[in-house]
Design a protein around this motif. Structure first.
Motif, PDB file in Angstrom:
ATOM      1  N   ARG A  19      45.643  45.571  26.962  1.00 29.77           N
ATOM      2  CA  ARG A  19      44.980  44.288  27.240  1.00 29.77           C
ATOM      3  C   ARG A  19      44.758  43.528  25.938  1.00 29.77           C
ATOM      4  NH1 ARG A  19      39.810  45.366  30.868  1.00 29.77           N
ATOM      5  NH2 ARG A  19      39.291  46.939  29.328  1.00 29.77           N
ATOM      6  N   PHE A  45      33.287  37.515  35.217  1.00 30.52           N
ATOM      7  CA  PHE A  45      34.675  37.070  35.034  1.00 30.52           C
ATOM      8  C   PHE A  45      34.689  35.632  34.540  1.00 30.52           C
ATOM      9  CE2 PHE A  45      35.109  40.399  38.262  1.00 30.52           C
ATOM     10  CZ  PHE A  45      36.047  41.197  37.632  1.00 30.52           C
ATOM     11  N   GLN A  51      37.385  39.299  31.513  1.00 31.80           N
ATOM     12  CA  GLN A  51      36.098  39.853  31.918  1.00 31.80           C
ATOM     13  C   GLN A  51      35.246  40.039  30.669  1.00 31.80           C
ATOM     14  OE1 GLN A  51      36.543  43.591  33.914  1.00 31.80           O
ATOM     15  NE2 GLN A  51      34.516  43.557  34.810  1.00 31.80           N
ATOM     16  N   THR A  98      41.265  40.700  28.735  1.00 29.40           N
ATOM     17  CA  THR A  98      42.061  40.180  29.857  1.00 29.40           C
ATOM     18  C   THR A  98      42.122  41.232  30.969  1.00 29.40           C
ATOM     19  OG1 THR A  98      44.044  40.966  28.738  1.00 29.40           O
ATOM     20  CG2 THR A  98      43.499  38.629  28.474  1.00 29.40           C
ATOM     21  N   LEU A  99      42.507  40.807  32.155  1.00 33.94           N
ATOM     22  CA  LEU A  99      42.500  41.670  33.332  1.00 33.94           C
ATOM     23  C   LEU A  99      43.895  42.196  33.656  1.00 33.94           C
ATOM     24  CD1 LEU A  99      40.368  39.392  35.677  1.00 33.94           C
ATOM     25  CD2 LEU A  99      39.556  41.241  34.234  1.00 33.94           C
ATOM     26  N   LYS A 100      43.929  43.246  34.454  1.00 37.61           N
ATOM     27  CA  LYS A 100      45.197  43.695  35.033  1.00 37.61           C
ATOM     28  C   LYS A 100      45.507  42.748  36.190  1.00 37.61           C
ATOM     29  CE  LYS A 100      47.570  47.790  36.741  1.00 37.61           C
ATOM     30  NZ  LYS A 100      47.500  49.239  36.934  1.00 37.61           N
ATOM     31  N   MET A 151      40.496  39.877  40.672  1.00 34.29           N
ATOM     32  CA  MET A 151      39.255  40.237  39.958  1.00 34.29           C
ATOM     33  C   MET A 151      38.520  41.348  40.702  1.00 34.29           C
ATOM     34  SD  MET A 151      37.760  36.488  39.035  1.00 34.29           S
ATOM     35  CE  MET A 151      38.792  35.173  38.408  1.00 34.29           C
ATOM     36  N   ASN A 202      40.104  44.597  40.080  1.00 33.90           N
ATOM     37  CA  ASN A 202      39.774  45.080  38.734  1.00 33.90           C
ATOM     38  C   ASN A 202      38.438  45.826  38.731  1.00 33.90           C
ATOM     39  OD1 ASN A 202      41.530  44.330  36.204  1.00 33.90           O
ATOM     40  ND2 ASN A 202      41.798  42.648  37.643  1.00 33.90           N
ATOM     41  N   ASN A 236      38.167  50.118  38.401  1.00 33.73           N
ATOM     42  CA  ASN A 236      37.660  50.443  37.066  1.00 33.73           C
ATOM     43  C   ASN A 236      36.752  51.682  37.119  1.00 33.73           C
ATOM     44  OD1 ASN A 236      36.414  50.533  34.570  1.00 33.73           O
ATOM     45  ND2 ASN A 236      36.116  48.331  34.421  1.00 33.73           N
TER      46      ASN A 236
END
Length: 291
Positions: A22, A40, A51, A64-66, A87, A90, A94
């Motif tokens: 990331r 977010f 995030q 940054t996010l997946k 989001m 994510n 997690n």
């Protein structure tokens, strides 16, 4: 949503680096912009999604996010249809987040995303031993009297949402033949326990993913009873729609769901997401807005 000139405002103090796949950003907090941990942030054009990882001594760290909208990142055959769902996934996927609240009107994908994430982490990743599914048994119309059978059988009429979503997830299952689909179905059902809230006091859940559906119908006290059941390695996900409170004793302000969202804000192991875009059907979307 970040202001349009966000990158200009942070340019002086901005640092950026790559880690664990990331991109991370660190900058000095801006006056008038409050960030909470696990909040977010998104640019106006929705090109940049990140995030908040930490807010300490006036320094904000973002990551940054997946992107779960990409088919290659599908979770149990399901990929996000909009940035909000990405989001939410994510948060659900997690391992550092123990408590997730998902709000949204009918058809935004709360139950489907949660079940897809739960099955992946239970059957594929072996992170949890079981999925516990429970919900407040409040009728929309008249009550239908006492129901015969075991605890699971008594809960069956309330579990339409679970059944419908399992049907969708089983269709997207990798096995195509009827035999493999039935085998997958049996395996899935062997890992999902349907429990009544009435018998939760005194229990402890170890390495389990607990899904509390229709959480808007719970009082703050009932919420506390349920969330304090979590033992080591467990994760709790609360789903609900504040606009659909079916019990006469609660309002949008006094619902246990509103209460926990507020109380958990800023804790680094909890995350909250409000889904706004309906993805069920054009009829359901129009009905949710117009009625």
């Amino acid at each position: 949503v970040l202001p349009e000139n966000f990158w200009d405002l942070t340019a002086k103090s901005l640092e950026s680096w790559q880690a664990d796949g990331r991109t991370w950003y660190r900058f000095a907090a801006l006056p008038g912009l409050t960030f909470y941990v696990n909040e977010f942030v998104v640019s106006k054009d929705a090109e940049f999604l990140a995030q908040v990882q930490s807010v300490e001594n006036g320094i904000v760290t973002l990551a940054t996010l997946k992107d779960y909208m990409q088919p290659q990142n599908a979770v149990w055959g399901i990929h996000a249809r909009n940035p909000e769902q990405s989001m939410a996934l994510n948060l659900l996927m997690n391992p550092e987040i123990d408590f997730v609240t998902l709000l949204g009107q009918a058809g935004t994908g709360k139950t489907l995303l949660t079940l897809a994430a739960a099955l992946t982490q239970t059957l594929d990743m072996r992170k949890f031993s079981e999925i516990i599914f429970t919900r407040a048994t409040v009728s929309v119309g008249e009550d239908i009297g006492f129901l015969p059978g075991t605890e699971e059988e008594k809960m069956q009429p309330w579990m339409g949402a679970l059944e419908d979503n399992l049907e969708v997830l089983n269709k997207s299952e990798r096995g195509t033949s009827d035999w493999s689909r039935n085998a997958a179905n049996d395996l899935i059902r062997s890992r999902i326990r349907v429990k009544s809230m009435s018998f939760m006091r005194g229990r402890t859940f170890l390495n389990k993913l607990v899904i509390i559906d229709e959480a808007q119908n719970l009082s703050p006290k009932q919420m506390k009873t349920l969330i304090t059941r979590a033992g080591p390695g467990s994760k709790i996900v609360c789903l609900g729609n504040i606009a659909q409170i079916d019990t006469p004793y609660l309002t949008e302000g006094s619902s246990g769901l509103t209460y926990v969202v507020d109380r958990f804000r800023g804790w680094k192991h909890a995350g909250h997401m409000t889904l706004e875009r309906g993805e069920r059907s054009r009829l359901a979307d129009f009905a949710a807005e117009a009625l």
